[in-house]
Each structure stands twice: as structure tokens, then as C-alpha cells.
Design an enzyme around this catalytic site. Structure first.
Site, PDB file in Angstrom:
ATOM      1  N   ASN A   1       5.042   6.232 -13.770  1.00 17.24           N
ATOM      2  CA  ASN A   1       5.689   7.521 -14.012  1.00 17.24           C
ATOM      3  C   ASN A   1       7.144   7.299 -14.411  1.00 17.24           C
ATOM      4  O   ASN A   1       7.794   6.371 -13.929  1.00 17.24           O
ATOM      5  CB  ASN A   1       5.627   8.384 -12.752  1.00 17.24           C
ATOM      6  CG  ASN A   1       4.204   8.753 -12.373  1.00 17.24           C
ATOM      7  OD1 ASN A   1       3.391   9.026 -13.245  1.00 17.24           O
ATOM      8  ND2 ASN A   1       3.897   8.746 -11.092  1.00 17.24           N
TER       9      ASN A   1
ATOM     10  N   VAL B   1      10.355   7.872  -6.829  1.00 15.06           N
ATOM     11  CA  VAL B   1      11.194   6.749  -6.381  1.00 15.06           C
ATOM     12  C   VAL B   1      11.725   6.045  -7.626  1.00 15.06           C
ATOM     13  O   VAL B   1      10.949   5.565  -8.468  1.00 15.06           O
ATOM     14  CB  VAL B   1      10.403   5.776  -5.486  1.00 15.06           C
ATOM     15  CG1 VAL B   1      11.296   4.622  -5.055  1.00 15.06           C
ATOM     16  CG2 VAL B   1       9.845   6.503  -4.256  1.00 15.06           C
TER      17      VAL B   1
ATOM     18  N   HIS C   1       7.834   1.113 -10.873  1.00 14.22           N
ATOM     19  CA  HIS C   1       6.660   0.592 -10.178  1.00 14.22           C
ATOM     20  C   HIS C   1       5.397   1.007 -10.893  1.00 14.22           C
ATOM     21  O   HIS C   1       5.375   2.026 -11.583  1.00 14.22           O
ATOM     22  CB  HIS C   1       6.622   1.088  -8.724  1.00 14.22           C
ATOM     23  CG  HIS C   1       6.775   2.570  -8.593  1.00 14.22           C
ATOM     24  ND1 HIS C   1       7.998   3.194  -8.648  1.00 14.22           N
ATOM     25  CD2 HIS C   1       5.859   3.561  -8.427  1.00 14.22           C
ATOM     26  CE1 HIS C   1       7.831   4.504  -8.509  1.00 14.22           C
ATOM     27  NE2 HIS C   1       6.541   4.747  -8.383  1.00 14.22           N
ATOM     28  N   MET C   2       4.353   0.221 -10.689  1.00  9.83           N
ATOM     29  CA  MET C   2       3.027   0.526 -11.223  1.00  9.83           C
ATOM     30  C   MET C   2       2.116   0.872 -10.057  1.00  9.83           C
ATOM     31  O   MET C   2       2.083   0.156  -9.054  1.00  9.83           O
ATOM     32  CB  MET C   2       2.492  -0.700 -11.974  1.00  9.83           C
ATOM     33  CG  MET C   2       1.067  -0.556 -12.452  1.00  9.83           C
ATOM     34  SD  MET C   2       0.468  -2.123 -13.144  1.00  9.83           S
ATOM     35  CE  MET C   2       1.190  -2.063 -14.773  1.00  9.83           C
ATOM     36  N   HIS C   3       1.398   1.997 -10.186  1.00 10.30           N
ATOM     37  CA  HIS C   3       0.375   2.352  -9.196  1.00 10.30           C
ATOM     38  C   HIS C   3      -0.942   1.716  -9.630  1.00 10.30           C
ATOM     39  O   HIS C   3      -1.302   1.799 -10.812  1.00 10.30           O
ATOM     40  CB  HIS C   3       0.123   3.864  -9.162  1.00 10.30           C
ATOM     41  CG  HIS C   3       1.302   4.700  -8.774  1.00 10.30           C
ATOM     42  ND1 HIS C   3       1.352   5.396  -7.587  1.00 10.30           N
ATOM     43  CD2 HIS C   3       2.460   4.991  -9.422  1.00 10.30           C
ATOM     44  CE1 HIS C   3       2.488   6.079  -7.513  1.00 10.30           C
ATOM     45  NE2 HIS C   3       3.180   5.848  -8.617  1.00 10.30           N
TER      46      HIS C   3
ATOM     47  N   ARG D   1       0.837  -1.205   0.000  1.00 10.62           N
ATOM     48  CA  ARG D   1       0.000   0.000   0.000  1.00 10.62           C
ATOM     49  C   ARG D   1       0.872   1.254   0.000  1.00 10.62           C
ATOM     50  O   ARG D   1       1.882   1.317   0.717  1.00 10.62           O
ATOM     51  CB  ARG D   1      -0.941   0.014   1.216  1.00 10.62           C
ATOM     52  CG  ARG D   1      -1.973  -1.081   1.119  1.00 10.62           C
ATOM     53  CD  ARG D   1      -3.092  -0.989   2.128  1.00 10.62           C
ATOM     54  NE  ARG D   1      -3.858  -2.231   2.076  1.00 10.62           N
ATOM     55  CZ  ARG D   1      -4.804  -2.502   1.165  1.00 10.62           C
ATOM     56  NH1 ARG D   1      -5.142  -1.585   0.273  1.00 10.62           N
ATOM     57  NH2 ARG D   1      -5.428  -3.665   1.160  1.00 10.62           N
ATOM     58  N   ASP D   2       0.459   2.230  -0.832  1.00 10.77           N
ATOM     59  CA  ASP D   2       1.176   3.501  -0.889  1.00 10.77           C
ATOM     60  C   ASP D   2       1.055   4.222   0.458  1.00 10.77           C
ATOM     61  O   ASP D   2      -0.010   4.255   1.073  1.00 10.77           O
ATOM     62  CB  ASP D   2       0.606   4.376  -2.013  1.00 10.77           C
ATOM     63  CG  ASP D   2       1.540   5.518  -2.378  1.00 10.77           C
ATOM     64  OD1 ASP D   2       2.117   5.484  -3.477  1.00 10.77           O
ATOM     65  OD2 ASP D   2       1.693   6.455  -1.550  1.00 10.77           O
ATOM     66  N   ILE D   3       2.143   4.808   0.889  1.00  9.16           N
ATOM     67  CA  ILE D   3       2.178   5.464   2.205  1.00  9.16           C
ATOM     68  C   ILE D   3       1.354   6.760   2.216  1.00  9.16           C
ATOM     69  O   ILE D   3       0.912   7.205   3.268  1.00  9.16           O
ATOM     70  CB  ILE D   3       3.650   5.714   2.616  1.00  9.16           C
ATOM     71  CG1 ILE D   3       3.800   5.827   4.120  1.00  9.16           C
ATOM     72  CG2 ILE D   3       4.257   6.905   1.895  1.00  9.16           C
ATOM     73  CD1 ILE D   3       5.245   5.756   4.597  1.00  9.16           C
TER      74      ILE D   3
HETATM   75  P1  AMP Z   1       6.208   7.890  -8.143  1.00  6.57           P
HETATM   76  O1  AMP Z   1       5.911   9.357  -8.095  1.00  6.57           O
HETATM   77  O2  AMP Z   1       5.528   7.192  -9.291  1.00  6.57           O
HETATM   78  O3  AMP Z   1       7.700   7.599  -8.075  1.00  6.57           O
HETATM   79  O4  AMP Z   1       5.518   7.279  -6.858  1.00  6.57           O
HETATM   80  C1  AMP Z   1       6.206   7.012  -5.677  1.00  6.57           C
HETATM   81  C2  AMP Z   1       5.151   6.627  -4.654  1.00  6.57           C
HETATM   82  O5  AMP Z   1       5.794   5.933  -3.609  1.00  6.57           O
HETATM   83  C3  AMP Z   1       4.424   7.807  -4.041  1.00  6.57           C
HETATM   84  O6  AMP Z   1       3.015   7.668  -4.277  1.00  6.57           O
HETATM   85  C4  AMP Z   1       4.756   7.699  -2.547  1.00  6.57           C
HETATM   86  O7  AMP Z   1       3.680   8.051  -1.718  1.00  6.57           O
HETATM   87  C5  AMP Z   1       5.121   6.230  -2.414  1.00  6.57           C
HETATM   88  N1  AMP Z   1       6.033   5.903  -1.339  1.00  6.57           N
HETATM   89  C6  AMP Z   1       7.220   6.507  -1.045  1.00  6.57           C
HETATM   90  N2  AMP Z   1       7.790   5.909   0.015  1.00  6.57           N
HETATM   91  C7  AMP Z   1       6.959   4.892   0.386  1.00  6.57           C
HETATM   92  C8  AMP Z   1       6.991   3.902   1.413  1.00  6.57           C
HETATM   93  N3  AMP Z   1       8.014   3.829   2.291  1.00  6.57           N
HETATM   94  N4  AMP Z   1       5.979   3.023   1.489  1.00  6.57           N
HETATM   95  C9  AMP Z   1       4.939   3.084   0.636  1.00  6.57           C
HETATM   96  N5  AMP Z   1       4.852   3.994  -0.363  1.00  6.57           N
HETATM   97  C10 AMP Z   1       5.838   4.888  -0.480  1.00  6.57           C
END
Ligand code: AMP
Length: 117
Positions: free
Chosen positions: A88, A97, A101-103, A30-32
Site C-alpha cells: 500500500n 505504517v 512493507h509487503m503483505h 506476523r500481522d497483529i
Molecule cells: P498498511 O495498511 O499496508 O500500512 O499495513 C499496516 C499493517 O501493519 C496492518 O495490517 C496492521 O495490522 C499491521 N501492524 C501494525 N502494527 C503492528 C505490530 N505492532 N505488529 C504487527 N503488525 C502490525
């Protein structure tokens, strides 16, 4: 080797996360900072920084992102109502990050895909 990110630590279970699925190719958690009732990240276990570094040998693993997204959508009860899958890339794509990754985002109407302007 690409630089280690927080996602590699989550995959190795060295950092806390709400992991909802893991197999030999991908991990989902799950996204934080969730943007919708369901907001889960599906991450290849292999640390590919961005889409630009994807290799032909990664095709099987990247296909797994979709089959796991489908499975998560069903488990979250959003398969029929619908959801959005997002990847992204780099600065203009809004990538934060640098571990591909895929949201999967859903659980409410998401509106238009992009803001105008
Ligand atoms: P992006 O902008 O596509 O690189 O998305 C990175 C996502 O990672 C963002 O939606 C953040 O909220 C999420 N994120 C960053 N650190 C963590 C973490 N430790 N656990 C879960 N999600 C995270």
C-alpha cells in the site's frame, strides 16, 4: 532520516512481534490483525517510508521481498493453493505504517482484488 515507526522497533527487537524470518536486508513478522490464516509482513530493514521514496540502490533489497515471500509461502503451506502480495502507498492506498512493507496473505480464497465502487 525518516521517522521511526513501530516496524523499526520490531526490526531492532525493541518491540514484541512474532518474527518468522530475518536477514541483513529484510525482516518478516506476523500481522497483529490478520486478515487471513496467513498474514505476514515483509519489511526492508532500511526505513523507506513509501514506494515513492524508493531509490535505484534499493533494487536488490526490494527483490529480496519476493524471494522471502516465496520462502514464507512454502513454509506456511500456501505456495500451491496461492496467496496475494500487497504493497500500500499513502492515504488512498490505505497505508497505515509509513515504513514500506509487503503483505503476504493467504490460506483461504481471497476473492476479487478490489471492492467495486
Ligand atoms: P498498511 O495498511 O499496508 O500500512 O499495513 C499496516 C499493517 O501493519 C496492518 O495490517 C496492521 O495490522 C499491521 N501492524 C501494525 N502494527 C503492528 C505490530 N505492532 N505488529 C504487527 N503488525 C502490525
Amino acid at each position: 532520516m525518516p521517522q521511526d515507526t513501530i516496524f523499526s522497533k520490531i526490526i531492532r527487537r525493541e518491540a514484541p512481534a512474532d518474527i518468522v524470518y530475518q536477514d541483513e536486508l529484510v525482516t518478516a513478522f506476523r500481522d497483529i490483525h490478520p486478515q487471513a490464516p496467513t498474514h505476514i509482513l515483509i519489511v526492508p530493514n532500511k526505513p523507506i517510508p513509501t514506494v515513492n521514496e524508493v531509490e535505484p540502490e534499493d533494487e536488490l533489497m526490494l527483490g529480496r521481498l519476493f524471494t522471502v515471500a516465496q520462502r514464507i509461502a512454502r513454509a506456511e503451506g500456501i505456495a500451491d493453493s496461492g496467496y496475494r502480495l500487497l504493497v500500500n502507498c499513502n492515504r488512498d492506498g490505505g497505508q497505515e505504517v509509513y515504513h514500506l512493507h509487503m503483505h503476504i496473505v493467504g490460506g483461504r480464497p481471497l476473492g476479487p482484488m478490489l471492492q467495486r465502487g
